[in-house]
Design a protein around this motif. Structure first.
Motif, PDB file in Angstrom:
ATOM      1  N   HIS A  91       0.846  -1.196   0.000  1.00 12.81           N
ATOM      2  CA  HIS A  91       0.000   0.000   0.000  1.00 12.81           C
ATOM      3  C   HIS A  91       0.882   1.246   0.000  1.00 12.81           C
ATOM      4  O   HIS A  91       1.891   1.313   0.710  1.00 12.81           O
ATOM      5  CB  HIS A  91      -0.924   0.013   1.218  1.00 12.81           C
ATOM      6  CG  HIS A  91      -1.874  -1.143   1.256  1.00 12.81           C
ATOM      7  ND1 HIS A  91      -3.002  -1.211   0.478  1.00 12.81           N
ATOM      8  CD2 HIS A  91      -1.845  -2.304   1.972  1.00 12.81           C
ATOM      9  CE1 HIS A  91      -3.644  -2.339   0.709  1.00 12.81           C
ATOM     10  NE2 HIS A  91      -2.951  -3.024   1.616  1.00 12.81           N
ATOM     11  N   ARG A  92       0.458   2.253  -0.790  1.00 18.34           N
ATOM     12  CA  ARG A  92       1.222   3.492  -0.914  1.00 18.34           C
ATOM     13  C   ARG A  92       0.481   4.640  -0.233  1.00 18.34           C
ATOM     14  O   ARG A  92      -0.744   4.729  -0.310  1.00 18.34           O
ATOM     15  CB  ARG A  92       1.439   3.836  -2.389  1.00 18.34           C
ATOM     16  CG  ARG A  92       2.251   2.792  -3.150  1.00 18.34           C
ATOM     17  CD  ARG A  92       2.264   3.089  -4.635  1.00 18.34           C
ATOM     18  NE  ARG A  92       3.063   2.124  -5.373  1.00 18.34           N
ATOM     19  CZ  ARG A  92       4.351   2.268  -5.641  1.00 18.34           C
ATOM     20  NH1 ARG A  92       4.991   3.365  -5.249  1.00 18.34           N
ATOM     21  NH2 ARG A  92       5.012   1.353  -6.312  1.00 18.34           N
ATOM     22  N   THR A  93       1.244   5.510   0.415  1.00 19.28           N
ATOM     23  CA  THR A  93       0.671   6.705   1.027  1.00 19.28           C
ATOM     24  C   THR A  93       1.442   7.910   0.514  1.00 19.28           C
ATOM     25  O   THR A  93       2.481   8.289   1.072  1.00 19.28           O
ATOM     26  CB  THR A  93       0.745   6.636   2.562  1.00 19.28           C
ATOM     27  OG1 THR A  93       0.123   5.426   3.012  1.00 19.28           O
ATOM     28  CG2 THR A  93       0.028   7.829   3.188  1.00 19.28           C
ATOM     29  N   PRO A  94       0.978   8.553  -0.565  1.00 26.05           N
ATOM     30  CA  PRO A  94       1.716   9.680  -1.131  1.00 26.05           C
ATOM     31  C   PRO A  94       1.607  10.936  -0.265  1.00 26.05           C
ATOM     32  O   PRO A  94       0.638  11.113   0.488  1.00 26.05           O
ATOM     33  CB  PRO A  94       1.040   9.884  -2.485  1.00 26.05           C
ATOM     34  CG  PRO A  94      -0.348   9.367  -2.294  1.00 26.05           C
ATOM     35  CD  PRO A  94      -0.222   8.219  -1.334  1.00 26.05           C
ATOM     36  N   ALA A  95       2.593  11.783  -0.373  1.00 24.68           N
ATOM     37  CA  ALA A  95       2.563  13.063   0.335  1.00 24.68           C
ATOM     38  C   ALA A  95       1.565  14.003  -0.330  1.00 24.68           C
ATOM     39  O   ALA A  95       1.295  13.897  -1.534  1.00 24.68           O
ATOM     40  CB  ALA A  95       3.956  13.688   0.329  1.00 24.68           C
ATOM     41  N   PRO A  96       1.002  14.959   0.430  1.00 23.74           N
ATOM     42  CA  PRO A  96       0.042  15.903  -0.167  1.00 23.74           C
ATOM     43  C   PRO A  96       0.706  16.786  -1.230  1.00 23.74           C
ATOM     44  O   PRO A  96       1.893  17.101  -1.156  1.00 23.74           O
ATOM     45  CB  PRO A  96      -0.420  16.736   1.034  1.00 23.74           C
ATOM     46  CG  PRO A  96      -0.077  15.933   2.239  1.00 23.74           C
ATOM     47  CD  PRO A  96       1.148  15.154   1.874  1.00 23.74           C
ATOM     48  N   LEU A  97      -0.070  17.191  -2.223  1.00 24.40           N
ATOM     49  CA  LEU A  97       0.426  18.093  -3.258  1.00 24.40           C
ATOM     50  C   LEU A  97       0.726  19.467  -2.677  1.00 24.40           C
ATOM     51  O   LEU A  97      -0.045  19.991  -1.864  1.00 24.40           O
ATOM     52  CB  LEU A  97      -0.619  18.238  -4.367  1.00 24.40           C
ATOM     53  CG  LEU A  97      -0.829  17.027  -5.272  1.00 24.40           C
ATOM     54  CD1 LEU A  97      -2.062  17.222  -6.131  1.00 24.40           C
ATOM     55  CD2 LEU A  97       0.393  16.808  -6.142  1.00 24.40           C
ATOM     56  N   ARG A 100      -7.965  29.486  -7.352  1.00 27.73           N
ATOM     57  CA  ARG A 100      -9.007  29.118  -8.319  1.00 27.73           C
ATOM     58  C   ARG A 100      -8.584  27.811  -8.987  1.00 27.73           C
ATOM     59  O   ARG A 100      -7.620  27.781  -9.760  1.00 27.73           O
ATOM     60  CB  ARG A 100      -9.185  30.222  -9.360  1.00 27.73           C
ATOM     61  CG  ARG A 100      -9.682  31.551  -8.769  1.00 27.73           C
ATOM     62  CD  ARG A 100      -9.883  32.585  -9.854  1.00 27.73           C
ATOM     63  NE  ARG A 100      -8.645  32.826 -10.609  1.00 27.73           N
ATOM     64  CZ  ARG A 100      -8.579  33.568 -11.714  1.00 27.73           C
ATOM     65  NH1 ARG A 100      -9.671  34.156 -12.199  1.00 27.73           N
ATOM     66  NH2 ARG A 100      -7.416  33.742 -12.337  1.00 27.73           N
ATOM     67  N   THR A 101      -9.305  26.739  -8.671  1.00 22.34           N
ATOM     68  CA  THR A 101      -8.872  25.389  -9.045  1.00 22.34           C
ATOM     69  C   THR A 101      -9.952  24.661  -9.815  1.00 22.34           C
ATOM     70  O   THR A 101     -11.133  24.722  -9.466  1.00 22.34           O
ATOM     71  CB  THR A 101      -8.520  24.575  -7.787  1.00 22.34           C
ATOM     72  OG1 THR A 101      -7.560  25.289  -7.006  1.00 22.34           O
ATOM     73  CG2 THR A 101      -7.971  23.199  -8.158  1.00 22.34           C
ATOM     74  N   VAL A 102      -9.526  23.967 -10.865  1.00 26.24           N
ATOM     75  CA  VAL A 102     -10.387  23.055 -11.612  1.00 26.24           C
ATOM     76  C   VAL A 102      -9.761  21.661 -11.542  1.00 26.24           C
ATOM     77  O   VAL A 102      -8.537  21.516 -11.670  1.00 26.24           O
ATOM     78  CB  VAL A 102     -10.543  23.498 -13.077  1.00 26.24           C
ATOM     79  CG1 VAL A 102     -11.210  22.411 -13.920  1.00 26.24           C
ATOM     80  CG2 VAL A 102     -11.343  24.788 -13.167  1.00 26.24           C
ATOM     81  N   VAL A 103     -10.591  20.649 -11.330  1.00 25.81           N
ATOM     82  CA  VAL A 103     -10.140  19.257 -11.362  1.00 25.81           C
ATOM     83  C   VAL A 103     -10.491  18.669 -12.722  1.00 25.81           C
ATOM     84  O   VAL A 103     -11.648  18.717 -13.154  1.00 25.81           O
ATOM     85  CB  VAL A 103     -10.789  18.433 -10.235  1.00 25.81           C
ATOM     86  CG1 VAL A 103     -10.440  16.949 -10.384  1.00 25.81           C
ATOM     87  CG2 VAL A 103     -10.332  18.947  -8.874  1.00 25.81           C
ATOM     88  N   LEU A 108     -13.717  15.240  -2.895  1.00 23.32           N
ATOM     89  CA  LEU A 108     -13.687  16.666  -3.199  1.00 23.32           C
ATOM     90  C   LEU A 108     -14.920  17.353  -2.639  1.00 23.32           C
ATOM     91  O   LEU A 108     -16.005  16.760  -2.617  1.00 23.32           O
ATOM     92  CB  LEU A 108     -13.646  16.893  -4.714  1.00 23.32           C
ATOM     93  CG  LEU A 108     -12.438  16.349  -5.476  1.00 23.32           C
ATOM     94  CD1 LEU A 108     -12.681  16.456  -6.978  1.00 23.32           C
ATOM     95  CD2 LEU A 108     -11.185  17.120  -5.083  1.00 23.32           C
ATOM     96  N   PRO A 109     -14.792  18.608  -2.207  1.00 24.00           N
ATOM     97  CA  PRO A 109     -15.993  19.360  -1.808  1.00 24.00           C
ATOM     98  C   PRO A 109     -16.900  19.584  -3.005  1.00 24.00           C
ATOM     99  O   PRO A 109     -16.449  19.626  -4.157  1.00 24.00           O
ATOM    100  CB  PRO A 109     -15.425  20.669  -1.257  1.00 24.00           C
ATOM    101  CG  PRO A 109     -14.058  20.781  -1.842  1.00 24.00           C
ATOM    102  CD  PRO A 109     -13.563  19.384  -2.038  1.00 24.00           C
ATOM    103  N   ALA A 169      -7.456  19.042   0.891  1.00 23.41           N
ATOM    104  CA  ALA A 169      -8.776  19.675   0.873  1.00 23.41           C
ATOM    105  C   ALA A 169      -8.700  20.979   0.082  1.00 23.41           C
ATOM    106  O   ALA A 169      -7.839  21.823   0.329  1.00 23.41           O
ATOM    107  CB  ALA A 169      -9.241  19.944   2.306  1.00 23.41           C
ATOM    108  N   LEU A 170      -9.591  21.123  -0.898  1.00 20.60           N
ATOM    109  CA  LEU A 170      -9.587  22.294  -1.771  1.00 20.60           C
ATOM    110  C   LEU A 170     -10.703  23.258  -1.355  1.00 20.60           C
ATOM    111  O   LEU A 170     -11.828  22.837  -1.073  1.00 20.60           O
ATOM    112  CB  LEU A 170      -9.785  21.874  -3.232  1.00 20.60           C
ATOM    113  CG  LEU A 170      -8.717  20.933  -3.797  1.00 20.60           C
ATOM    114  CD1 LEU A 170      -9.111  20.478  -5.196  1.00 20.60           C
ATOM    115  CD2 LEU A 170      -7.349  21.605  -3.821  1.00 20.60           C
TER     116      LEU A 170
END
Length: 538
Positions: A203-209, A216-219, A230-231, A315-316
């Motif tokens: 199992h992998r646990t990546p670090a947060p971006l 202003r963010t778009v996924v 995501l919210p 969290a965005l």
């Protein structure tokens, strides 16, 4: 004790069952006869459900669909020579979509390679870098045989810490190739019904971006990838085969190029491939692009070379005004689309995609063909919950789509509907032919028949300056009678004008074709008109 080849095949099949294999695909042949007998016995005892096909390319994609739909590894067992080579398209799709496909190929003994023996090629390494693991079993059944099977399954499923994908297990069989009267059972190996080597998944646990959560963010979400939490107000532009599609903006792909909606940063989830405006957004040097880490260490998508970091999505909290602009633009663009559909101005494909997705009951599986069908759903349908969407987006070819849909339907607890173009159907007609003893799926194939390659009208080749050559070398009409084709395959066929009641997948009806006929004239102009109307808010 069984003879050498019979013992080897029985041990391989026994270990596959111990490793969690529940479905297997087989093509007939002489050199793989030991596998045929062993798989037949496993089917008779209920350990592995067997699916027999006569075309190796079809068989490969059937196994792909079974693995895609079940989440389990699925072997496809074929004889030597070109039979093995015909698995290559499915192997490539499995590689790029992360599907646990096991190519199990029978082979001549090594001493016959290069001697001119019939149906003999150099099979070791035939798939090159297209497989996660490749190996061969000893001629004599023994512990190394079971160990090799375990290694193949672990590599295919990604339990060793590498991304899942196809593997190649080559089995050199010597004569006799059929069981004899004195053959006995193969020893079970270690006690119980566990794999010879029990491997704990990594199992992998990546670090947060390292992004700004309040920018202003778009996924942007493509095929595969994690189901990121995501919210509800974050704008999501998702392809239908993404886990994030149910919560995406309906008209996100149409809006991605709008200057008034331009974000400061984009988070990429999975592998987006469908929309040029999305690719331009990701290639904008003024926009910070980040990629969500794949759940099993899959490579991140970065066609423009713009990704700054790969990791877990924090969290965005984008500005309320920014998210409201996207929400309002999506609502206005949806009105434009539906107004065009009602007026009959839009393409039949877009309207068909909208109505087909909306018509399905909860629990339906939807398989989308490449070229226009998956794009029509992305551009015309409203994202929704309750439907599981599948598509071969690894290499995005049209080959094998019927067989992929059949395989996915066979392991789905409920009905399946597939949306295809006529050329996609014709590319895999052997996928329609099931023997009388084969498991049969509940599968409705909705075929948009525009007699050719409609997608090329929307590309550079479809420009008016290329009209002289277009129809013959890109449009490629065939004039095939799909009703006659269905009759030859022994399956039901109806022609529909696209009414929703004709598009619903039904349980208990086997395979059937619902044909919706359309022309290709005006396709390019209709898309351009819609794009202008959405851009201008008209």
């Amino acid at each position: 004790m069984a003879g050498t080849s019979t013992a080897l095949a029985r041990m391989v099949v026994d270990e596959l069952a111990r490793c969690g294999v529940r479905d297997a695909v087989l093509c007939p042949g002489s050199r793989n006869a030991p596998l045929a007998f062993a798989l037949h016995d496993a089917d008779a005892t209920g350990r592995i459900r067997l699916h027999v096909r006569t075309d190796e390319r079809t068989a490969g994609f059937l196994a792909l669909g079974l693995a895609l739909g079940s989440g389990r590894p699925v072997p496809v067992a074929v004889t030597s020579g070109t039979a093995a080579a015909n698995l290559h398209p499915a192997v490539l799709e499995a590689l790029h979509s992360g599907v646990a496909l096991l190519a199990v190929t029978a082979d001549r003994p090594p001493e016959l390679v290069g001697t001119g023996a019939s149906q003999t090629i150099a099979q070791a390494g035939i798939f090159g870098g297209a497989v996660r693991w490749a190996g061969a079993a000893d001629r004599a059944a023994g512990p190394r045989t079971r160990s090799a099977v375990v290694r193949a399954v672990v590599a295919a499923t990604g339990r060793s810490g590498t991304p899942p994908g196809p593997v190649h297990l080559n089995l050199p069989f010597t004569e006799p190739l059929v069981p004899g009267p004195d053959d006995g059972p193969v020893p079970d190996g270690r006690a119980g019904d566990r794999p010879w080597t029990d491997v704990t998944a990594v199992h992998r646990t990546p670090a947060p971006l390292p992004l700004d959560p309040e920018a202003r963010t778009v996924v942007v979400a493509g095929s595969g990838g994690a189901d990121v939490d995501l919210p509800g107000d974050v704008p999501v532009v998702a392809e239908p085969s993404s886990p994030l599609w149910p919560r995406a903006l309906r008209t996100g792909p149409w809006l991605a190029g709008r200057a008034d909606l331009r974000p400061d940063q984009v988070v990429v989830v999975g592998r987006p491939t469908l929309h040029r405006d999305v690719m331009r957004l990701l290639g904008d040097p003024e926009i910070a692009v980040y990629a969500a880490a794949g759940p099993q260490g899959e490579p991140w998508a970065d066609v423009p070379g713009s990704v700054r970091a790969v990791g877990a999505v924090p969290a965005l909290r984008p500005p309320a005004g920014f998210t409201a602009r996207w929400r309002d633009a999506d609502a206005a663009a949806s009105v434009v689309l539906d107004k065009a559909f009602a007026a009959g101005d839009a393409t039949v494909g877009l309207r068909l995609a909208r109505d087909l997705v909306a018509a399905q009951p909860d629990g339906t599986q939807l398989v989308l063909g490449s070229s226009n069908p998956v794009r029509d759903v992305a551009l015309g349908a409203a994202p929704r919950t309750g439907v599981t969407v599948r598509a071969n987006r690894g290499v995005a070819g049209i080959d094998g789509t019927v067989s992929t849909a059949v395989g996915a339907a066979l392991v789905h607890d409920g009905p399946t509907v597939a949306l295809l173009g006529d050329l996609t159907l014709l590319h895999d007609t052997t996928g329609l032919y099931l023997g009388p003893d084969e498991p049969r799926p509940d599968l409705t194939l909705v075929v948009l028949n525009d007699d050719g390659g409609g997608i090329f009208h929307l590309l550079e080749q479809g420009g008016p300056e290329h009209a002289r050559a277009f129809e013959r070398v890109f449009g490629t009409p065939t004039g095939v009678d799909l009703g006659a084709l269905a009759t030859a395959a022994g399956i039901a066929h109806t022609v529909s004008d696209g009414r929703q009641e004709d598009l619903v997948a039904h349980a208990g009806q086997g395979i059937r074709i619902t044909e919706v006929r359309a022309g290709r004239d005006g396709l390019r102009a209709a898309h351009a008109s819609l794009r202008r109307a959405i851009r201008d808010g008209e």
